[in-house]
Write an enzyme that holds these catalytic residues in place. Structure first.
Site, PDB file in Angstrom:
ATOM      1  N   ASP A 207       0.822  -1.199   0.000  1.00 52.87           N
ATOM      2  CA  ASP A 207       0.000   0.000   0.000  1.00 52.87           C
ATOM      3  C   ASP A 207       0.865   1.262   0.000  1.00 52.87           C
ATOM      4  OD1 ASP A 207      -2.848   0.990   0.535  1.00 52.87           O
ATOM      5  OD2 ASP A 207      -1.713   2.011   2.106  1.00 52.87           O
ATOM      6  N   GLU A 260      14.949 -13.974   1.865  1.00 52.85           N
ATOM      7  CA  GLU A 260      15.360 -14.929   2.915  1.00 52.85           C
ATOM      8  C   GLU A 260      14.531 -16.202   2.821  1.00 52.85           C
ATOM      9  OE1 GLU A 260      14.575 -12.805   6.564  1.00 52.85           O
ATOM     10  OE2 GLU A 260      15.963 -11.185   6.054  1.00 52.85           O
TER      11      GLU A 260
END
Ligand code: GLC
Ligand code: MG
Length: 552
Positions: A207, A260
């Site tokens: 957003d 990751e």
């Protein structure tokens, strides 16, 4: 080009946006919820999309219906529990769907415990977690600089009585901007991101991503002489408040957090700006920034072949393979596309054809596949806080300002069937927003299996997209020098060749196709193929090609 070619999943996916409050209510409180979504996942499977993006369902006072978060790692009770969020992810994965959640990083709710603490004094442990500044003038009662909010309020700065200071709120006044220059804030927010990645979410829609890092020197945005009191907020200058170099750097940092994890997690940014800026966010082909950026031009499309030709050409140029452009014609903030088309379903079928056959990642907003329309609601009755702030605009005028839409109008409940409350909630419940009266004739149950229904058209196009490497992995070549009103392009991958043609003009027309191409999809029965030509009456679209290699 071989079957073993590695293509990241997000290159080939299609996204379906669910606004959780309005999708399906499982407990009869009139508010859509997470178990409701999980129970309806088969609709998405039958439709044939690849990814579900769920708008925010996190703890929130709902002043902006979830885009005001008060706990990033919990679920608002009306939407369910953490276990329900996990069940949604699991239910989607069981069905081969990916899941994206919606991260609101720029601001929190003013009810977030961090802000409640931050606002109490200039020296509490959270004092520097939001963007606080001394004001100008006597008593510091004038805002620190000229930065504006994205909605029509006088300034982006709000007065904090206890601290006798101003805090920045780039969207609504109840959504204070987090201070991402504070390493503790960044760490806490990245932990929230990992919280959901640990639970298996496949990615995030981001957003207002372009607004997070503001100018560290708080310089005034340069004003332009053409600006006036009625200049809409999007057109305010924002050199120092949007798309700064540090913000683009942040895209890389967030990408590193996603990287990751395995399998690959994906970032889709709500960012506004010219192509160079959007490219900078993604880091170019094979880039190290956001995977995808929304390209919003299609939200305000002109039903005109030349317009589509030019915009597709620009997107192709700005996002060459392996980068992926994105296409979106509706979302929870903008008008339903059928309303932009004057309610014309033939045109909506043409639009769907283009949306689902271009190269890139298309997004479908819930109900778009039924041609759901805006549910008119005057500004003075708005629940949407932006619309409420515009309630002073007299009705006839507000109707002529299509971009100043009451967002409630596009958030009415999903239309599952023709019963009272459209199957969204039980008949005895009261939906949080009124159901569109047209649900009796426009709903999933009615369109399911009905030849030529909008739903079946979306399903058919999405099936073609999955079956044809040319459509989900191929390149795109726009034809030019065609007759007025005609849009056509070729998609190719290896031996698979698909041609898409759409007649947006007022006269019947035709386009040349090759001998081995047969009709794969036609938006109406009066489209036909003869002697190497595809004939299209006005407002018709068709897809031609050879049988897909994998289905024979
Ligand atoms: C984005 C969302 C919108 C929300 C705003 C503030 O533009 O799409 O719905 O109100 O950000 O978070
Ligand atoms: Mg409910």
């Amino acid at each position: 080009m071989t079957e073993h070619e590695h293509r990241p999943w997000w290159h080939e996916t299609t996204i379906y946006q669910v606004y959780p409050r309005s999708f399906a209510d499982s407990d009869g409180d009139g508010i859509g919820d997470l178990p409701g979504i999980t129970a309806r996942l088969d609709h998405l499977v039958d439709l044939g999309v690849g990814t579900i993006w769920v708008s925010p369902f996190f703890s929130s006072p709902q002043a902006d219906f979830g885009y005001d978060v008060s706990d990033y790692c919990d679920v608002a009770p009306e939407y369910g529990t953490l276990a329900d969020a996990e069940a949604l992810i699991a239910g989607a994965h069981e069905r081969g769907l990916r899941v994206m959640f919606d991260l609101v990083l720029n601001h929190s709710s003013d009810q977030h415990p961090w802000f409640l603490e931050s606002r109490t004094s200039r020296d509490n442990p959270k004092a520097d977690w939001y963007v606080w500044r001394d004001g100008r003038g006597p008593g510091g009662r004038k805002p620190p600089n000229n930065w504006r909010a994205a909605i029509e309020v006088k300034t982006g700065w709000q007065w904090g009585e206890e601290r006798q200071q101003w805090f920045l709120a780039s969207f609504l006044p109840c959504q204070p901007d987090l201070n991402w220059r504070n390493p503790d804030v960044k760490a806490a927010m990245f932990d929230a991101v990992r919280f959901w990645l640990d639970r298996g979410v496949d990615g995030f829609r981001l957003d207002m991503f372009g607004s997070i890092m503001k100018d560290p020197e708080f310089r005034d945005n340069p004003l332009r002489p053409t600006m006036s009191r009625v200049t809409p907020p999007r057109l305010y200058p924002h050199e120092f408040t949007e798309n700064t170099a540090d913000n683009i750097e942040l895209a890389r940092d967030l990408r590193a957090v996603c990287d990751e994890y395995e399998p690959e997690r994906v970032l889709l940014g709500e960012v506004f700006g010219p192509a160079e800026v959007l490219q900078a966010y993604t880091g170019g082909p094979g880039g190290d920034g956001l995977h995808l950026a929304f390209l919003f031009e299609f939200l305000v499309f002109r039903y005109d072949a030349g317009w589509f030709h030019d915009v597709i050409a620009r997107f192709e140029h700005a996002f060459p393979a392996p980068a992926q452009p994105t296409y979106v014609v509706e979302n929870h903030d903008r008008s339903r596309s059928i309303d932009r088309l004057g309610g014309d379903e033939e045109k909506a079928r043409v639009l769907a054809t283009v949306l689902l056959t271009v190269r890139g990642v298309p997004t479908i907003y819930m109900g778009q596949e039924l041609a759901m329309a805006n549910t008119y609601r005057p500004l003075r009755d708005a629940l949407d806080p932006i619309a409420r702030s515009l309630a002073w605009i007299p009705e006839p005028l507000s109707k002529r300002l299509p971009e100043r839409l009451n967002r409630d109008e596009v958030r009415s409940p999903m239309q599952w069937d023709g019963t009272l409350n459209a199957g969204f909630c039980p008949p005895e419940a009261t939906p949080w927003l009124a159901v569109n009266a047209d649900h009796r004739t426009r709903n999933v149950a009615d369109q399911d299996g009905r030849p030529w229904s909008m739903l079946e058209w979306y399903r058919h196009l999405l099936r073609l997209r999955r079956d044809h490497p040319a459509l989900h992995a191929g390149d795109l070549h726009l034809r030019s020098g065609l007759g007025a009103g005609l849009l056509a392009y070729d998609r190719r991958h290896g031996d698979d060749h698909v041609t898409v043609a759409a007649n947006l003009g007022a006269a019947a027309t035709w386009v040349e196709v090759t001998d081995d191409q047969r009709l794969l999809a036609a938006s109406a029965e009066d489209v036909h193929l003869a002697d190497g030509r595809l004939y299209l009456p006005p407002d018709r679209a068709a897809v031609v090609g050879s049988a897909p290699p994998n289905t024979g």
